[in-house]
Design a protein around this motif. Structure first.
Motif, PDB file in Angstrom:
ATOM      1  N   VAL A   3      -6.816   2.810  -8.634  1.00 41.55           N
ATOM      2  CA  VAL A   3      -5.483   3.409  -8.580  1.00 41.55           C
ATOM      3  C   VAL A   3      -4.845   3.225  -7.204  1.00 41.55           C
ATOM      4  O   VAL A   3      -3.655   2.905  -7.099  1.00 41.55           O
ATOM      5  N   ASP A   6      -3.463  -0.132  -6.875  1.00 44.93           N
ATOM      6  CA  ASP A   6      -2.246  -0.232  -7.674  1.00 44.93           C
ATOM      7  C   ASP A   6      -1.055   0.360  -6.924  1.00 44.93           C
ATOM      8  O   ASP A   6       0.041  -0.198  -6.922  1.00 44.93           O
ATOM      9  N   HIS A 123       6.891   4.893  -4.155  1.00 43.78           N
ATOM     10  CA  HIS A 123       5.861   5.580  -4.916  1.00 43.78           C
ATOM     11  C   HIS A 123       5.762   7.025  -4.423  1.00 43.78           C
ATOM     12  O   HIS A 123       5.933   7.298  -3.232  1.00 43.78           O
ATOM     13  N   HIS A 207      -5.959   6.447 -13.979  1.00 46.92           N
ATOM     14  CA  HIS A 207      -6.570   5.165 -14.329  1.00 46.92           C
ATOM     15  C   HIS A 207      -6.088   4.705 -15.708  1.00 46.92           C
ATOM     16  O   HIS A 207      -5.725   3.540 -15.892  1.00 46.92           O
ATOM     17  N   HIS A 210      -2.362   3.665 -15.461  1.00 49.22           N
ATOM     18  CA  HIS A 210      -2.143   2.432 -14.707  1.00 49.22           C
ATOM     19  C   HIS A 210      -2.626   1.198 -15.456  1.00 49.22           C
ATOM     20  O   HIS A 210      -2.037   0.126 -15.323  1.00 49.22           O
ATOM     21  N   HIS A 211      -3.689   1.344 -16.220  1.00 51.68           N
ATOM     22  CA  HIS A 211      -4.305   0.164 -16.811  1.00 51.68           C
ATOM     23  C   HIS A 211      -4.132   0.050 -18.315  1.00 51.68           C
ATOM     24  O   HIS A 211      -4.478  -0.978 -18.899  1.00 51.68           O
ATOM     25  N   TRP A 252       5.804   4.429 -14.024  1.00 54.37           N
ATOM     26  CA  TRP A 252       4.858   3.334 -13.779  1.00 54.37           C
ATOM     27  C   TRP A 252       5.172   2.136 -14.674  1.00 54.37           C
ATOM     28  O   TRP A 252       5.089   0.988 -14.236  1.00 54.37           O
ATOM     29  N   THR A 256       6.124  -1.457 -13.033  1.00 54.84           N
ATOM     30  CA  THR A 256       5.350  -2.652 -13.351  1.00 54.84           C
ATOM     31  C   THR A 256       6.236  -3.715 -13.995  1.00 54.84           C
ATOM     32  O   THR A 256       6.121  -4.910 -13.674  1.00 54.84           O
TER      33      THR A 256
END
Length: 317
Positions: A3, A6, A123, A207, A210-211, A252, A256
């Protein structure tokens, strides 16, 4: 990536630059408020940090100072020494800046790194960072950070084959280790990103967001993955991150997507799917709500990609 990595990628804008400075007393260097965060490491001698407001902070050999973006500050051998403005003549891509101030007094050598952040869409972690993070040199403290400083100093002092590739990675490592050190020292705080990255429930949620941000997450599902009740999860996440779970998920996703639009030629309908939207129309509507313009217009405004290279430069007085 984890994280924190990221987050660093989300905050990055433009290319960093670094350099060594050799300043002999009397000397002073003013760093204006800008979109750059800086790391200063004392290699020899000593100096004082003169913040925009507050008392001077003495720094000795091995001390590391992080200053956040939009925070003007001055480094000098003495608080009343004359100071020059730091205005490097930066070229395209990466650059190495050499700063030399001659004088008859004691000499101070420093390693300085400046890292540009995107302040148009910062952020949330940036909001929790103090204007200055001072990490005094202590035996045994932050050994990985000290190793990174040594490696970066060597590459700047004696460039060799591969330096172009190594320097950017070392600059990223330096910033990550500084943030790690600060987060470790504030891990017992009850709110903020120091808690978000050390609280197992919240870190697990971040996590997943983000993923797997393409998934149709609900607060109930995220709370289940975190292993706590929905009400407790929502309260703890908002206190730590500064936004409710689904608000941060949307933030997020759009952040992205914006990086993909700027840095790749991936079709917009593919970016929409990767961002968790069933149609390009729904994605475009959400993107415009966040950025004020549709994704195709945002892509057209992206800057031309500059050739990344290290440009030795000198700033002497």
């Amino acid at each position: 990536m984890d994280v924190l990595s990221d987050v660093l990628a989300a905050m990055r804008a433009g290319q960093p630059y670094a350099g060594r400075s050799t300043c002999s007393a009397p000397w002073g260097v003013r760093f204006p408020a800008s979109d750059a965060a800086c790391c200063h490491i004392v290699l020899q001698g000593g100096c004082s940090l003169i913040p925009a407001g507050g008392a001077p902070v003495p720094m000795g050999v091995g001390d590391i100072l992080f200053t956040g973006p939009q925070h003007a500050h001055t480094l000098s051998d003495q608080p009343d020494s004359p100071a020059v403005d730091f205005q490097p003549n930066r070229g395209s891509g990466y650059s190495v800046v050499e700063l030399n101030i001659p004088g008859r007094g004691a000499t101070t050598e420093m390693l300085c790194v400046c890292y540009t952040f995107d302040l148009a869409r910062p952020h949330p972690l940036l909001d929790t960072l103090p204007p200055e993070i001072h990490l005094p040199a202590r035996v045994g403290n932050h050994s990985a950070l000290r190793t990174t400083v040594d490696m970066l100093g060597t590459e700047l002092h004696q460039p060799r084959s591969g330096t172009n590739a190594i320097l950017p990675a070392l600059i990223d490592m330096l910033l990550l280790h500084v943030l790690r050190a600060w987060l470790d020292e504030h891990a017992d705080h009850t709110t903020g990103w120091a808690t978000a990255l050390t609280d197992p429930a919240i870190a697990t949620t971040l996590h997943h967001i983000h993923h797997q941000f393409e998934k149709p997450w609900t607060v109930e599902e995220l709370a289940k993955r975190a292993g706590i009740s929905r009400a407790t999860f929502a309260k703890r996440f908002t206190a730590a991150v500064g936004q409710p779970p689904l608000t941060y998920l949307t933030w997020w996703r759009m952040t992205t997507a914006a990086r993909l639009l700027h840095n790749t030629d991936t079709p917009i309908h593919t970016i929409a799917q990767r961002s968790g939207y069933r149609s390009e129309y729904a994605f475009s509507k959400a993107f415009k709500r966040e950025y004020g313009i549709p994704p195709n217009q945002y892509r057209r405004q992206r800057p031309a990609t500059a050739t990344q290279r290290w440009i030795p430069q000198t700033m002497a007085t």
